[in-house]
Design a protein around this motif. Sequence first.
Motif, mmCIF file in Angstrom:
data_model
loop_
_atom_site.group_PDB
_atom_site.id
_atom_site.type_symbol
_atom_site.label_atom_id
_atom_site.label_comp_id
_atom_site.label_asym_id
_atom_site.label_seq_id
_atom_site.Cartn_x
_atom_site.Cartn_y
_atom_site.Cartn_z
ATOM 1 N N UNK A 101 0.810 -1.204 0.000
ATOM 2 C CA UNK A 101 0.000 0.000 0.000
ATOM 3 C C UNK A 101 0.849 1.262 0.000
ATOM 4 N N UNK A 102 0.274 2.333 -0.530
ATOM 5 C CA UNK A 102 1.015 3.594 -0.606
ATOM 6 C C UNK A 102 1.327 4.144 0.777
ATOM 7 N N UNK A 103 0.419 3.962 1.727
ATOM 8 C CA UNK A 103 0.674 4.500 3.055
ATOM 9 C C UNK A 103 1.814 3.774 3.752
ATOM 10 N N UNK A 104 1.988 2.485 3.442
ATOM 11 C CA UNK A 104 3.118 1.759 4.012
ATOM 12 C C UNK A 104 4.433 2.229 3.396
ATOM 13 N N UNK A 105 4.418 2.482 2.084
ATOM 14 C CA UNK A 105 5.610 3.030 1.441
ATOM 15 C C UNK A 105 5.946 4.404 2.010
ATOM 16 N N UNK A 106 4.903 5.232 2.199
ATOM 17 C CA UNK A 106 5.132 6.567 2.758
ATOM 18 C C UNK A 106 5.656 6.484 4.190
ATOM 19 N N UNK A 107 5.128 5.537 4.976
ATOM 20 C CA UNK A 107 5.580 5.397 6.366
ATOM 21 C C UNK A 107 7.046 4.986 6.429
ATOM 22 N N UNK A 108 7.454 4.050 5.578
ATOM 23 C CA UNK A 108 8.852 3.616 5.573
ATOM 24 C C UNK A 108 9.759 4.732 5.070
ATOM 25 N N UNK A 109 9.297 5.479 4.061
ATOM 26 C CA UNK A 109 10.102 6.598 3.573
ATOM 27 C C UNK A 109 10.284 7.649 4.663
ATOM 28 N N UNK A 110 9.215 7.887 5.423
ATOM 29 C CA UNK A 110 9.313 8.864 6.522
ATOM 30 C C UNK A 110 10.274 8.379 7.595
ATOM 31 N N UNK A 111 10.230 7.082 7.920
ATOM 32 C CA UNK A 111 11.162 6.543 8.903
ATOM 33 C C UNK A 111 12.608 6.678 8.437
ATOM 34 N N UNK A 112 12.814 6.564 7.128
ATOM 35 C CA UNK A 112 14.159 6.693 6.584
ATOM 36 C C UNK A 112 14.580 8.118 6.325
ATOM 37 N N UNK A 113 13.678 9.071 6.609
ATOM 38 C CA UNK A 113 14.011 10.475 6.402
ATOM 39 C C UNK A 113 14.091 10.870 4.949
ATOM 40 N N UNK A 114 13.316 10.186 4.089
ATOM 41 C CA UNK A 114 13.325 10.490 2.662
ATOM 42 C C UNK A 114 11.916 10.842 2.197
ATOM 43 N N UNK A 115 11.788 11.662 1.151
ATOM 44 C CA UNK A 115 10.456 11.979 0.623
ATOM 45 C C UNK A 115 9.858 10.771 -0.077
#
Length: 238
Positions: free
Chosen positions: A135-149
Amino acid sequence: MAAVLLLAPVVAAAADAGWPALRLAGEPEWSGPMRLLAILTVLSLAPSIVIMLTAFTRIVVVLSMLRQALGMADTPPTPVIVSVALFLTAFTMMPVWDAIHAQAVTPWLERRVGDREAFERALVPVRRFMLAQTGERDLAAIAELGGKPPAASPDQVGTFQLVPAFMLSELRRAFEIGFVVFLPFVLIDLVVAAVLTALGMIMVPPAAFSLPLKILLFVLVDGWSLLAASLVRSFAPM
C-alpha cells in the motif's frame, strides 16, 4: 540448514558440470570451491528470503490465527502449518518463479548474461509482485522513517524501502483476513456461553461445548479448502 546440507551434493555436481562462474568486478573467475561456498551461502539465507520477499508471511499468519480461533493452540502442529504455508506460497509465487526462470536463470545458465545482470533481471519480477501488494501508506511510512520523501513513481522506490513496506502491508492484510476468520468462531463462543448461562450451568467451561461445534462447522463448510483458495486469490496480480 538441513536443506542446505541435503542440497550440497547437487550444487557441487552442478558447479563441476559447468555452471557459469561467479566473479567480482575486475576479478578473475572464482574457483569451484568458491562458487560452491557462494551458492551455499545463498541457500543458507533462503528462509529469510522466503519470509521477506514472498507471500509466506500473510499465509502463515492467517493459518496461525485460524488455529487460535478454533481454540486449539497446538493443533494443527506448527510444522504442519508451516508446510501448508510453504505449498500455498509456492502456488502463489509460481508466476514470479516462471518470470525469474525465463528472464534471468535461463540466460545465466546459457552464459548469455553476467552475474550482475542476471541478478537485476531476477529482481524485476520480485519487485513487481511486492509493489502490487504494498500500500502507498506503508511506502510513505517507511520513507518517513528513513528520512526520505515519498517516491514519485513505483520505479523510484528503493528495494531497501520496499521490503519493509511490503512486510507491513502483508501483516496488515493478514490481520484483516484473520479478523474475518475469527468472527464465526467468536459467535459460536457467545451463543454457547449464553445458552449455558440460561441453563444455569455457569460452572461448565464454554470451551467444552464450543470447541466440538467449531470443529464440526469448519469441517462441514470445507474450511481448509476455502481458506487456502481465498488466501491464494487474495494476492493482487502482478
